[in-house]
Design an enzyme around this catalytic site. Structure first.
Site, PDB file in Angstrom:
ATOM      1  CG  ASN A   1      72.757  52.943 -43.162  1.00 38.25           C
ATOM      2  OD1 ASN A   1      71.844  52.463 -43.814  1.00 38.25           O
ATOM      3  ND2 ASN A   1      73.937  53.182 -43.683  1.00 38.25           N
ATOM      4  CG  ASP A   2      73.611  48.674 -41.113  1.00 41.16           C
ATOM      5  OD1 ASP A   2      73.534  48.920 -42.336  1.00 41.16           O
ATOM      6  OD2 ASP A   2      74.683  48.571 -40.510  1.00 41.16           O
ATOM      7  CB  VAL A   3      68.165  49.874 -37.111  1.00 43.13           C
ATOM      8  CG1 VAL A   3      69.297  49.337 -36.256  1.00 43.13           C
ATOM      9  CG2 VAL A   3      68.156  51.388 -37.115  1.00 43.13           C
ATOM     10  CB  THR A   4      66.002  52.254 -41.573  1.00 40.93           C
ATOM     11  OG1 THR A   4      67.181  52.618 -42.299  1.00 40.93           O
ATOM     12  CG2 THR A   4      65.941  53.045 -40.280  1.00 40.93           C
TER      13      THR A   4
END
Lengths: 121, 471
Positions: free
Chosen positions: B397-400
């Site tokens: 999630n956050d890494v995209t």
């Protein structure tokens, strides 16, 4: 051993450590951590030394726990690392030529894919 | 003792220890490539065997019954744990191993102090200070690692747990520990065991309090840092015991943990103190409140996703912690196999902090037989994203989140991301639209070329694989 000699060893070991470990690729970082877990199991040596000095129950208990903890690190750490690395040793299936080819294919090879997902909302 | 052959500190011992530590270094060096790493691990293990055997031959080693008991218990636990542990649970295991190492060191330092008190000798400062350092750092590492383990194992909530005034409490504890250590050092002819035990307890509290407020997604940093702590504590114990094997091995581990910590922090574009003391839950929580309104998004089923993937030329799979939770690595490999059968070029984009420890995703996918050269690092794959037909985000999630690039006010602003929104199409497999760990909405979900597939990662991958097969 005098303190300065120990400090020299410490500093040089730190440089060697940084040099060697900075070359470990990210793919292998998890096995690296479990292997270093095993290596810090070296504290078991400390357990062996202090239990030899012990003449009372509390120090016996402390020493035995320290030895057991260190051994868990050594045995568990090396074994689980071996297990993990066994998964990495298999040769990749596709021949290098095949990969090379797929990477050099025309970049804008259009397919119908961009229209196909829009269907359901 | 018939076995007592070697004098501690003698040239023979130093030479044998030198052989052992050289083998450690060679072992780690072989770890720089997947094909040689297994042999390297063996080499390091031989080094350890030499170090242990040498020490067992020391003059003064006694209490054989207890030594054998300790080794037997430790070996049994180690063997069972290493055979049984699932690859998805490696972060917990490493946390636990950091913990037991730290615990052993704290206990050893206590026993050393007790021995000095017993024989009534003043402890020289070059012995006492390392004892205190290894006691404090070992205790912090033991308790901190146990909390990290409990969080990763879902025994306690993974979200940041905060106590009001925590920073002040931590600072007070630290000051107290330092003051007590100074007191012990000044009275080094007769240091108080009660004060020493107080130091151990305060360090234990500090370990708990520092790790409790840290959330799940910051675990790669925490685990690396605790690894570094345990290594440094072992090196300090080596100073106290005048044992070069401990100094070198501990320092190696300390360097490794430090390097990994810095690398993880860089990958999040945050400083280590920020991760440890700011608590990611703090600032973003305020930003997340705005996430109330419904934003339009496109939802698809497995069949649509299968069609998009099957007719693509190139697909990039972006795995995250959700893949580990769902144990979806084998299902994802099956899906990729189906695609490759159709001539689709499939790669995997691995963000440095994907998962809960450095390299977590790589091990999971290796377990599922994904060739390691298909696991591409972020910097390597990002330039290829605009040429990618479909990016499949599975449990990440956050890494995209493009907000990291586009929104300077975002709590994750500046964090390098896998630039999936550059791909022609994005399929996000996720249970719901709920924000990730950082508590911020992911703009990716609402972009025009994004399709959401609401499902469990494993079930979705299996369904897509079946659909592709039937096409």
């Amino acid at each position: 051993m005098d303190l300065m000699t120990e400090i020299v060893i410490f500093v040089l070991a730190a440089f060697v450590g940084f040099e060697v470990i900075s070359k470990v690729p990210t793919t292998l970082h998890t096995p690296l951590m479990s292997q270093t877990n095993a290596i810090h199991g070296i504290v078991m040596l400390g357990g062996l030394i202090v239990i030899g000095l012990s003449d009372n129950t509390l120090d016996n208990v402390i020493g035995t726990i320290a030895i057991a903890f260190g051994t868990i690190n050594i045995v568990g750490g090396f074994m689980v690392t071996d297990r993990m690395l066994g998964m990495f040793t298999r040769k990749p299936k596709p021949a290098p030529a095949e990969i090379e080819q797929s990477r050099t294919e025309p970049l804008d090879a259009e397919t119908g894919s961009s229209e196909t997902t829009g269907g359901s909302a | 003792m018939p076995l007592a052959l070697l004098e501690p500190g003698s040239d023979a011992v130093t030479a044998l220890y030198l052989v052992a530590v050289v083998l450690f270094i060679l072992g780690v060096r072989q770890g720089t490539h997947p094909t040689t790493a297994k042999r390297g691990n063996m080499i390091a293990a031989v080094g350890m065997a030499i170090a242990v055997a040498t020490t067992l031959l020391f003059d003064g080693i006694g209490n054989w019954g207890l030594i054998i008991a300790g080794i037997a218990i430790g070996s049994a636990v180690g063997v069972i744990a290493s055979i049984r542990v699932q690859m998805t649970a490696m972060p917990q295991m490493v946390a636990l191993y950091n913990g037991v190492g730290g615990g052993a060191i704290a206990l050893i330092s206590w026993s050393e102090l007790r021995h000095a008190l017993e024989i009534g000798e003043a402890l020289p400062l070059d012995t006492l200070i390392p004892i205190l350092f290894s006691a404090v750092v070992g205790s912090v590492s033991f308790w901190g690692s146990n909390i990290a383990f409990a969080k990763l194992q879902d025994l306690i909530p993974t979200r940041p747990l905060k106590v009001p005034g925590q920073q002040i409490l931590n600072a007070l504890l630290l000051v107290g520990i330092i003051a007590a250590c100074v007191n012990l050092s000044i009275n080094n002819d007769d240091p108080s065991q009660a004060v020493f035990i107080g130091v151990l307890i305060a360090a234990a509290l500090l370990g708990n309090l520092v790790v409790l407020p840290i959330g799940g997604a910051d675990m790669p940093v925490v685990i690396s840092l605790l690894n570094a702590f345990t290594g440094l504590a072992a090196a300090a114990a080596g100073f106290a015991l005048d044992n070069i094997a401990l100094i070198v091995a501990g320092t190696l581990v300390g360097s490794s943990g430090t390097l990994l910590t810095l690398e993880m922090a860089t990958a999040m574009n945050r400083s280590v103190p920020n991760i440890l003391f700011a608590g990611f839950g703090g600032a973003p929580a305020a930003g997340a409140v705005g996430g109330g309104e419904e934003r339009p998004h496109r939802s698809v089923g497995p069949q649509d996703a299968a069609i998009a993937l099957a007719y693509a030329d190139s697909v990039v799979i972006v795995p995250g912690y959700g893949l580990a939770v769902a144990q979806a690595q084998h299902a994802v490999k099956e899906m990729a196999d189906e695609l490759e059968k159709r001539g689709v070029n499939v790669n995997y984009a691995i963000h440095p902090v994907a998962g809960r420890m450095p390299g977590h995703m790589n091990v999971l996918l290796a377990e599922a037989d994904v060739p390691y050269d298909k696991l591409r690092e972020m910097d390597e794959i990002n330039p290829e994203m605009p040429r990618t037909d479909v990016a499949v985000v599975i449990g990440a999630n956050d890494v995209t989140n493009p907000a990291a690039k586009n929104d300077p006010d975002s709590p994750i602003a500046g964090m390098p991301i896998i630039e999936v929104s550059e791909a022609r199409q994005v399929v996000v497999i996720k249970r719901s639209l709920s924000p990730g760990f950082a508590g911020i909405d992911n703009d990716l979900f609402y972009e025009e070329n994004t399709s959401m597939l609401f499902s469990d990662a494993k079930a979705a991958a299996q369904e897509i694989a079946a659909e592709i097969e039937n096409l």
